[in-house]
Design an enzyme around this catalytic site. Structure first.
Site, PDB file in Angstrom:
ATOM      1  N   HIS A  90      31.246  32.001  43.310  1.00  0.00           N
ATOM      2  CA  HIS A  90      32.498  32.750  43.423  1.00  0.00           C
ATOM      3  C   HIS A  90      32.200  34.234  43.315  1.00  0.00           C
ATOM      4  O   HIS A  90      31.524  34.686  42.381  1.00  0.00           O
ATOM      5  CB  HIS A  90      33.466  32.312  42.326  1.00  0.00           C
ATOM      6  CG  HIS A  90      34.609  33.248  42.139  1.00  0.00           C
ATOM      7  ND1 HIS A  90      35.422  33.649  43.181  1.00  0.00           N
ATOM      8  CD2 HIS A  90      35.073  33.898  41.033  1.00  0.00           C
ATOM      9  CE1 HIS A  90      36.332  34.497  42.721  1.00  0.00           C
ATOM     10  NE2 HIS A  90      36.136  34.662  41.429  1.00  0.00           N
TER      11      HIS A  90
ATOM     12  N   ASN B 298      36.800  40.787  44.590  1.00  0.00           N
ATOM     13  CA  ASN B 298      37.079  39.423  44.144  1.00  0.00           C
ATOM     14  C   ASN B 298      38.349  38.948  44.850  1.00  0.00           C
ATOM     15  O   ASN B 298      39.443  39.402  44.536  1.00  0.00           O
ATOM     16  CB  ASN B 298      37.263  39.406  42.622  1.00  0.00           C
ATOM     17  CG  ASN B 298      37.573  38.026  42.077  1.00  0.00           C
ATOM     18  OD1 ASN B 298      37.915  37.103  42.805  1.00  0.00           O
ATOM     19  ND2 ASN B 298      37.478  37.884  40.760  1.00  0.00           N
TER      20      ASN B 298
ATOM     21  N   CYS C 228      40.368  30.902  40.781  1.00  0.00           N
ATOM     22  CA  CYS C 228      39.233  31.236  41.650  1.00  0.00           C
ATOM     23  C   CYS C 228      38.383  30.022  42.009  1.00  0.00           C
ATOM     24  O   CYS C 228      37.537  30.104  42.908  1.00  0.00           O
ATOM     25  CB  CYS C 228      38.374  32.308  40.996  1.00  0.00           C
ATOM     26  SG  CYS C 228      39.260  33.851  40.670  1.00  0.00           S
TER      27      CYS C 228
END
Length: 339
Positions: free
Chosen positions: A254, A284, A112
């Protein structure tokens, strides 16, 4: 005068299929209220059969090039943990599909945190003089790597791609990346892992377990590390470039979990109202999450030229990174709203 990497175009793409929390509740033992309370996510988008990470990356890259008003770059850097295949890399195919010619292209895997790592890599290429323009793409399709019976992962992840065009420019102009802070810690490599397909799993000489095909995460531990690493990295970067938390117009972390982002803001004594949230609509999206959030905010007017923006990310590896910029006057091409 030193050369800086300057953001000059940005674009994003998500698949057509919207999956809301009610649909997720038919797969695992959960409900809409529980998911919203624990994660802040209301819906996400999953790719249809036959759609690959590279497909989404091409569309995001096309939008970023259009945003920048260019049809050529000197390098494609693609951040992904879900490439079209382990080998060859997906970036060369993306470059070809975009009509960019025989330029170099490579994949970068930092989970990520991949998009921040990609920006750092592109900045180095521009600073060295080897490239005038670089296309950086963050793209992932995790929906095919999720155990549909694992509530810890099934409710969280969505698919998507985001891209940015960087050009050589002046360190003092809007859009120039002011600096970077990156880190990793392999001692905690097992907190988020997808074993299947790697040499370690294959070298054991044991039959492939079904569970090895799916992403496994230890959520509570990830939460703690994510807060500590993003807050620490952000603070270190701000000190290095001479900015203060109070200077920030937007804190863009993030997009994994709203509680994580708000906790990071609290640790840094930042205003929660300045935390940019996009995960409620897409989940996500791993390496795509920051460019997706930026594209959406620039397209709807929340991000304005001159805003001071901090970007920070955390992912498996463990890996983390931060950067900052004065937001430029850039036309953002976001996906059309999907229902």
């Amino acid at each position: 005068m030193s050369r800086a990497a300057v953001l000059t175009g940005i674009g994003a793409m998500v698949p057509d299929r919207m999956v809301d929390n009610d649909e997720i509740s038919t797969l695992v033992d959960t409900n809409d209220q529980w998911i919203r309370t624990r994660t802040g996510i209301e819906r996400r988008y999953w790719a249809d059969p036959g759609v690959s990470t590279g497909d989404l990356a091409v569309e995001a890259g096309r939008r970023a090039l259009e945003s920048a008003g260019v049809d050529s770059v000197d390098l494609v850097v693609m951040a992904t943990s879900t490439p079209d295949q382990p080998m060859p890399a997906t970036a060369p195919r993306v470059a070809t599909d975009l009509g960019l010619g025989n330029i170099p292209g490579y994949d970068l895997s930092a989970a990520c945190a991949g998009f921040i790592y990609g920006l750092h890599s592109a900045t180095g290429a521009i600073a060295s003089g080897s490239c005038e323009r670089v296309l950086v793409i963050g793209a992932d399709i995790w929906s095919t790597r999720l155990d549909p019976e694992d509530r810890a992962t099934a409710i969280i992840f969505g698919d998507g791609a985001g891209a940015a065009v960087l050009r050589a420019g002046d360190p003092e102009e809007p859009g120039a990346f002011a600096g970077f802070d990156l880190g990793s810690d392999g001692a905690h490599k097992d907190l988020a892992v997808l074993p299947a397909g790697g040499s370690r799993q294959r070298s054991r000489g044991e039959p492939l377990r079904e569970a090895d095909n799916y992403l496994a995460m230890r959520g509570k531990e990830i939460f703690t590390h994510a807060v500590d690493r993003m807050a620490g990295s952000s603070t270190a970067l701000l000190e290095r470039i001479g900015w203060h938390t109070s200077d920030l117009d937007w804190f863009v972390g993030h997009q994994a979990n709203a509680r994580i982002l708000n906790t990071v803001a609290d640790v840094m004594h930042a205003d929660r109202e300045r935390v940019l949230l996009h995960l409620d609509r897409v989940g996500n999206t791993s390496a795509a999450s920051i460019p997706l959030a930026l594209t959406d905010a620039a397209a709807d007017g929340r991000l304005q030229p001159g805003h001071r923006v901090l970007l920070t990310s955390f992912g498996g590896g463990l890996s983390w990174g931060s950067t900052a910029l004065l937001w430029p006057d850039v036309a953002a091409l976001a996906p059309a709203p999907r229902t």
